[in-house]
Motif scaffolding. Structure first.
Motif, mmCIF file in Angstrom:
data_model
loop_
_atom_site.group_PDB
_atom_site.id
_atom_site.type_symbol
_atom_site.label_atom_id
_atom_site.label_comp_id
_atom_site.label_asym_id
_atom_site.label_seq_id
_atom_site.Cartn_x
_atom_site.Cartn_y
_atom_site.Cartn_z
ATOM 1 N N ALA A 247 16.041 -96.445 -1.448
ATOM 2 C CA ALA A 247 16.654 -95.195 -1.932
ATOM 3 C C ALA A 247 18.185 -95.289 -1.878
ATOM 4 N N GLY A 248 18.691 -96.090 -0.924
ATOM 5 C CA GLY A 248 20.143 -96.216 -0.782
ATOM 6 C C GLY A 248 20.722 -94.907 -0.282
ATOM 7 N N ASN A 249 22.026 -94.901 -0.043
ATOM 8 C CA ASN A 249 22.604 -93.686 0.522
ATOM 9 C C ASN A 249 23.155 -92.779 -0.566
ATOM 10 N N THR A 250 22.322 -92.495 -1.597
ATOM 11 C CA THR A 250 22.778 -91.619 -2.684
ATOM 12 C C THR A 250 21.947 -90.346 -2.647
ATOM 13 N N GLN A 251 22.521 -89.248 -3.163
ATOM 14 C CA GLN A 251 21.792 -87.966 -3.129
ATOM 15 C C GLN A 251 20.467 -88.064 -3.866
ATOM 16 N N GLY A 252 20.519 -88.697 -5.071
ATOM 17 C CA GLY A 252 19.305 -88.813 -5.889
ATOM 18 C C GLY A 252 18.241 -89.643 -5.178
ATOM 19 N N GLY A 253 18.669 -90.756 -4.621
ATOM 20 C CA GLY A 253 17.733 -91.649 -3.935
ATOM 21 C C GLY A 253 17.092 -90.953 -2.742
ATOM 22 N N LEU A 254 17.899 -90.248 -1.974
ATOM 23 C CA LEU A 254 17.375 -89.564 -0.781
ATOM 24 C C LEU A 254 16.470 -88.399 -1.163
ATOM 25 N N PHE A 255 16.814 -87.753 -2.302
ATOM 26 C CA PHE A 255 15.974 -86.644 -2.786
ATOM 27 C C PHE A 255 14.566 -87.172 -3.094
ATOM 28 N N HIS A 256 14.507 -88.306 -3.794
ATOM 29 C CA HIS A 256 13.197 -88.876 -4.137
ATOM 30 C C HIS A 256 12.469 -89.381 -2.904
ATOM 31 N N PHE A 257 13.225 -89.959 -1.983
ATOM 32 C CA PHE A 257 12.620 -90.429 -0.739
ATOM 33 C C PHE A 257 11.938 -89.257 -0.026
ATOM 34 N N ASP A 258 12.673 -88.136 0.058
ATOM 35 C CA ASP A 258 12.120 -87.003 0.801
ATOM 36 C C ASP A 258 10.896 -86.400 0.095
ATOM 37 N N LYS A 259 10.934 -86.445 -1.234
ATOM 38 C CA LYS A 259 9.765 -85.944 -1.985
ATOM 39 C C LYS A 259 8.536 -86.785 -1.649
ATOM 40 N N GLU A 260 8.755 -88.094 -1.546
ATOM 41 C CA GLU A 260 7.653 -88.996 -1.203
ATOM 42 C C GLU A 260 7.135 -88.739 0.212
ATOM 43 N N MET A 261 8.066 -88.411 1.094
ATOM 44 C CA MET A 261 7.660 -88.105 2.473
ATOM 45 C C MET A 261 6.788 -86.854 2.504
ATOM 46 N N MET A 262 7.082 -85.909 1.622
ATOM 47 C CA MET A 262 6.280 -84.679 1.539
ATOM 48 C C MET A 262 4.848 -85.054 1.128
ATOM 49 N N THR A 263 4.738 -85.967 0.142
ATOM 50 C CA THR A 263 3.419 -86.404 -0.318
ATOM 51 C C THR A 263 2.696 -87.139 0.809
ATOM 52 N N MET A 264 3.431 -88.012 1.539
ATOM 53 C CA MET A 264 2.811 -88.747 2.646
ATOM 54 C C MET A 264 2.329 -87.799 3.741
ATOM 55 N N ALA A 265 3.127 -86.751 3.987
ATOM 56 C CA ALA A 265 2.742 -85.785 5.035
ATOM 57 C C ALA A 265 1.479 -85.055 4.619
ATOM 58 N N ALA A 266 1.390 -84.679 3.334
ATOM 59 C CA ALA A 266 0.210 -83.956 2.852
ATOM 60 C C ALA A 266 -1.015 -84.866 2.925
ATOM 61 N N ALA A 267 -0.834 -86.157 2.561
ATOM 62 C CA ALA A 267 -1.961 -87.095 2.594
ATOM 63 C C ALA A 267 -2.443 -87.299 4.023
ATOM 64 N N SER A 268 -1.498 -87.414 4.979
ATOM 65 C CA SER A 268 -1.962 -87.662 6.354
ATOM 66 C C SER A 268 -2.601 -86.396 6.925
ATOM 67 N N ALA A 269 -2.153 -85.197 6.492
ATOM 68 C CA ALA A 269 -2.796 -83.947 6.962
ATOM 69 C C ALA A 269 -4.227 -83.885 6.423
ATOM 70 N N ALA A 270 -4.413 -84.279 5.141
ATOM 71 C CA ALA A 270 -5.758 -84.239 4.536
ATOM 72 C C ALA A 270 -6.666 -85.229 5.247
ATOM 73 N N ASN A 271 -6.099 -86.375 5.583
ATOM 74 C CA ASN A 271 -6.841 -87.414 6.284
ATOM 75 C C ASN A 271 -7.333 -86.935 7.644
ATOM 76 N N GLN A 272 -6.435 -86.234 8.331
ATOM 77 C CA GLN A 272 -6.803 -85.745 9.671
ATOM 78 C C GLN A 272 -7.860 -84.659 9.610
ATOM 79 N N SER A 273 -7.816 -83.827 8.538
ATOM 80 C CA SER A 273 -8.790 -82.729 8.493
ATOM 81 C C SER A 273 -10.198 -83.222 8.165
ATOM 82 N N VAL A 274 -10.326 -84.455 7.593
ATOM 83 C CA VAL A 274 -11.671 -84.967 7.330
ATOM 84 C C VAL A 274 -12.206 -85.815 8.502
ATOM 85 N N GLN A 275 -11.358 -86.095 9.511
ATOM 86 C CA GLN A 275 -11.810 -86.937 10.630
ATOM 87 C C GLN A 275 -12.672 -86.157 11.618
#
Ligand code: OFO
Length: 171
Positions: A143-171
């Protein structure tokens, strides 16, 4: 329960609880610095560490040992940039891996094969925890230290957080 094994498990209870609070502090830092996705991911990670602690507590009780909930160190609350937050996550997980290896070693020395078997779950979990932290660091580097790169990085983290929450609720 073997007293040396019991002491090392109690030490780990403290470490897991400390890790939970550290990741919670990291999440709060991310939230106040505009990284909502990373905050969500770290809050979920804090919950996971708490579950790791509870699993140890239950195990000691099941084996007739004595759980000791000890004092905790104050976690770090400030970072200069998000890269350093996730560098610290990896460093912390590496430290946890060393502690888990040390617990395993105590079990081997004391010939407590039941507990060494129980610890296999933690050993396997560390493979995922370390590789997860490395993947996030790779993404941040890309992502590098640019606003755009960090914005996309954080969006991906949101998706990862949602995926790990879904994973935990099925365990
Ligand atoms: Fe992230 O480590 Fe617990 O065990």
């Amino acid at each position: 329960m073997n007293t040396k094994v019991e002491a090392s498990l109690n030490k780990q209870i403290n470490a897991e609880e400390h890790a939970s609070r550290l990741y919670f502090a990291m999440g709060a830092w991310c939230d106040r610095n505009g990284f909502a996705g990373s905050a969500k991911y770290l809050y979920a990670h804090a919950e996971e560490e708490r579950m790791h602690m509870i699993k140890l507590v239950n195990y000691i009780n099941e084996r007739g040992g004595t759980v000791v909930i000890d004092a905790l160190p104050k976690p770090q609350n400030d970072w200069s940039e998000i890269l350093n937050v996730f560098k610290d996550v990896l460093a912390h997980e590496q430290k946890i891996t060393e502690m888990i290896n040390a617990m395993f070693e105590v079990c081997m020395q004391e010939k407590d094969y039941l507990t060494s078997n129980f610890l296999q779950w933690y050993i396997q979990e560390q493979v995922e925890e370390e590789s997860g932290a490395r993947t996030i660091l790779d993404k941040l580097t890309l992502a590098g230290n640019t606003q755009g790169g960090l914005f996309h990085f954080d969006k991906e983290m949101m998706t990862m957080a949602a995926a790990s929450a879904a994973n935990q609720s099925v365990q």
